[in-house]
Design an enzyme around this catalytic site. Structure first.
Site, PDB file in Angstrom:
ATOM      1  N   ASP A 194       0.798  -1.221   0.000  1.00  0.00           N
ATOM      2  CA  ASP A 194       0.000   0.000   0.000  1.00  0.00           C
ATOM      3  C   ASP A 194       0.837   1.282   0.000  1.00  0.00           C
ATOM      4  OD1 ASP A 194      -1.039  -0.170   3.529  1.00  0.00           O
ATOM      5  OD2 ASP A 194       0.903  -0.412   2.544  1.00  0.00           O
ATOM      6  N   GLU A 279      12.296  -3.951  11.960  1.00  0.00           N
ATOM      7  CA  GLU A 279      13.391  -3.623  11.043  1.00  0.00           C
ATOM      8  C   GLU A 279      14.739  -3.841  11.728  1.00  0.00           C
ATOM      9  OE1 GLU A 279      10.867  -1.657  11.809  1.00  0.00           O
ATOM     10  OE2 GLU A 279       9.711  -1.397   9.962  1.00  0.00           O
TER      11      GLU A 279
END
Lengths: 332, 317
Positions: A194, A279
């Site tokens: 997205d 991350e």
């Protein structure tokens, strides 16, 4: 009278036979030749022939330009491997469609799509085939206890972990068979379906040696988050949320070189990491902050945005379905 | 008895001749074209598609044969504007003979949009007109009675009418594309053959999975498959139709109505000046395929910016 009749009939038949034989021979001769069809020439045919002529012209131009390029053959650009986890929801096809349209503009890109599903869905399969992109279609379902339930806020559980790890696993396995071993050129980028990507970001990340970083727009409750660069090196991160994380940046804000991924076979995302540390869970094992390569003009330009698409309101659809009049489910 | 034989003889003579003449008439048969399907090579899990570098020469070279598509996009400044325009441009780069008419809701054209348009390399026209304050949406509420982008779309229509004369042979199609929707490339192929006004289904509008025109067996539109006010003259979303440029030029008084338009009637206010229901051309396989999605982008929550703005305002997003 009868004999005259007989004679007449016989000659007539013989005559007819001869004439039709001649006609047949003539028709057979005609078959091998082109017909003079000028009276059938309709506007559609004219358009088609003009389009064909144009196509020929462009193909000639292309051949000429490729012929002149041949002597200065440049080394092949490093391939960008884009790993995109995806899951079925109303806007899935739309998201993947516009993402594929962006990727279609980028040369040497290999799209690895990993569905959160126990099997490959026809929707994604058809989309990938029609897209014209070089792609790999994988699937990996998320464990039930890790899955977000209806009504859960999106930050409650980390998403896409199993799928990204599956992408990494496949990449490592596939590249093992390639010539060059661990020295292969390539860049790995995690692109959610997205977000919005400019074409420049792909060119920026192509030169990644270890891990490169850049700003991401509209994330972390701010207009953008970015690494702060001094003297060509990343010294800290400019972010409004938990800046004490080892690598406080978004998934879309970094790319890892293929070499590093292949050299560290165990490096992957840790689904048990606390919120926002996903991350870092990958990057901690791969690189230190001063090894990071800043891109996008020393991290001063925003070339990727963490956009999110609204969930379409289906109140009327639900009401209709309650009455048994929902719109055709067969239409994707 | 002789008479019967005569008749039989005559029939036997005449019949083959008639057959011969009919066969002769149809003898102008064009040779059948054989089609060949190219196959993409399969190597294990990877599917590689053989493609020439041509795909990356963006945008595609201009064709003298294909009708141009004039895409009118109204846009306004907000945090996601640059992102929206970027991904829309990435889509439009694949469409041949495309002319992008971008109309900003602003007093002056903004440098960020100017730069974006120049960098894309697309064939574009950049206009701007500011919506007067009393027409603007108040705060964040989405008031359906004040349709957004109307003045901008009308300006684009006026520009088209001033730029193209009805006598020119240039064929063109006009399409209104909002900057947050999603468009498949197939859609642009479908609309290119529009003679007057063509229509197709749109996903995620009217609170449904998709709204679509009702098409009968003869391929004519006879109604609208919607829940929200299907009795509108044209119960269709802005993204669900395209108009032939000639029609726009031939009816210079047709514009979107600005005042007194009920929610959902904006499209009708233009279309009823241009065409009747029976003139509509259904596309997308008789309106059975969805080629455009009315996606909406979430408004980003910028809580951490604070009052003074945490991030450097010189950095463009």
């Amino acid at each position: 009278m009868a004999t005259r009749m007989k004679l007449k009939l016989k000659t007539v038949f013989v005559l007819y036979f001869m004439v039709s034989l001649m006609g047949l021979i003539y028709a057979l001769m005609q078959l091998g030749q082109r017909c003079d069809c000028t009276e059938h020439n309709m506007p559609k045919d004219r358009t088609i022939s003009r389009l064909r002529g144009e196509l020929h012209r462009f193909q000639e131009q292309l051949r000429k330009s490729e012929a002149t390029k041949q002597p200065q053959k440049q080394p092949a650009k490093p391939t960008i491997f884009v790993i995109t986890p995806t899951y079925a929801r109303l806007v899935q096809k739309a998201e993947l469609t516009r993402l594929s349209q962006t990727f279609l503009n980028v040369p040497q890109l290999h799209w690895i799509v990993v569905e959160d599903s126990p099997h490959k869905t026809p929707l994604v399969t058809d989309l990938l085939v029609k897209s014209g992109l070089t792609h790999t279609h994988l699937h990996m379902p998320t464990a039930k206890d890790r899955k977000l339930q209806e009504g859960d806020p999106s930050w409650l559980k980390p998403r896409g972990v199993e799928q990204r790890n599956e992408g990494l696993r496949w990449l490592r396995e596939d590249r093992r068979a390639q010539p060059g071993g661990d020295n292969q050129q390539g860049v790995v980028y995690f692109a959610d379906d997205d977000n919005t990507y400019s074409l420049q970001i792909f060119e920026e990340m192509r030169s990644t040696e270890r891990v490169s970083v850049w700003p991401v727009g509209l994330v972390g409750g701010m207009k953008y988050e970015r690494p702060v660069v001094e003297g060509g090196k990343v010294v800290r991160f400019h972010t409004g949320w938990r800046p004490s994380r080892p690598f406080p940046m978004d998934m879309a804000g970094f790319a890892v070189s293929l070499k590093l991924i292949l050299a560290n076979q165990e490096a992957c995302f840790d689904g048990d990491a606390p919120m926002g540390f996903l991350e870092s869970s990958l990057l901690q094992g791969l690189v230190t902050m001063d090894e990071l390569e800043p891109k996008a003009d020393n991290c001063s330009k925003v070339l990727v945005w963490h956009t999110r698409t609204e969930k379409p309101k289906m109140k009327r659809e639900e009401a209709l379905q309650a009455q048994g009049l929902g719109s055709d489910r067969a239409v994707e | 008895m002789p008479k019967r034989r005569d008749i039989v003889a005559i029939i036997l003579i005449v019949l083959p001749w008639t057959l011969l003449i009919t066969v002769w008439h149809q003898s102008a048969i064009t040779p059948l074209l054989s089609t060949r399907k190219g196959k993409s090579g399969l190597r294990g899990d990877i599917v590689e598609v053989v493609r020439t570098e041509y795909v990356y020469s963006r945008p595609p070279p201009w064709s003298d044969v294909l009708p141009s598509i004039h895409v009118i996009t109204p846009t306004y400044s907000r945090p996601v504007q640059k992102a929206e325009l970027t991904r829309l441009a990435n889509t439009l780069l694949h469409v041949p003979n495309l002319h992008w008419i971008l109309v900003e809701d602003s007093q002056r054209t903004t440098t960020s949009v100017v730069r974006l348009l120049q960098e894309t390399g697309l064939n574009y026209t950049h206009l701007n007109v500011e919506t007067p304050r009393n027409y603007k949406v108040r705060g964040d509420t989405r008031d359906p009675r004040i349709p957004r982008g109307t003045i901008q779309r009308n300006l684009a229509l006026r520009w088209l009418r001033e730029t193209f004369s009805i006598n020119s042979s240039q064929s063109g199609i006009v399409y209104f594309a909002d900057d947050d929707n999603t468009y498949s490339l197939e859609l642009f192929d479908e609309m290119r053959s529009t003679k007057k006004v063509s229509v197709w289904p749109v996903a995620f509008v009217g609170g449904l999975r998709y709204e679509s025109p009702k098409v009968n067996k003869l391929g004519k539109v006879y109604g609208w498959k919607t829940v929200f006010d299907p009795r509108r003259p044209f119960a269709i979303d802005m993204a669900g139709f395209a108009v032939n440029l000639r029609l726009i030029l031939s009816k210079p008084q047709a514009y979107f109505k600005l005042r007194g338009v009920k929610g959902g009637y904006q499209e009708s206010s233009l279309l009823k000046e241009l065409v009747t229901l029976s003139d509509l051309e259904p596309k997308a396989a008789n309106c059975t395929k969805v080629l455009v999605w009315h996606t909406r982008t979430e408004k980003p929550v910028l809580v951490n910016e604070g009052k003074k703005g945490f991030t450097d305002s010189n950095v463009e997003i």
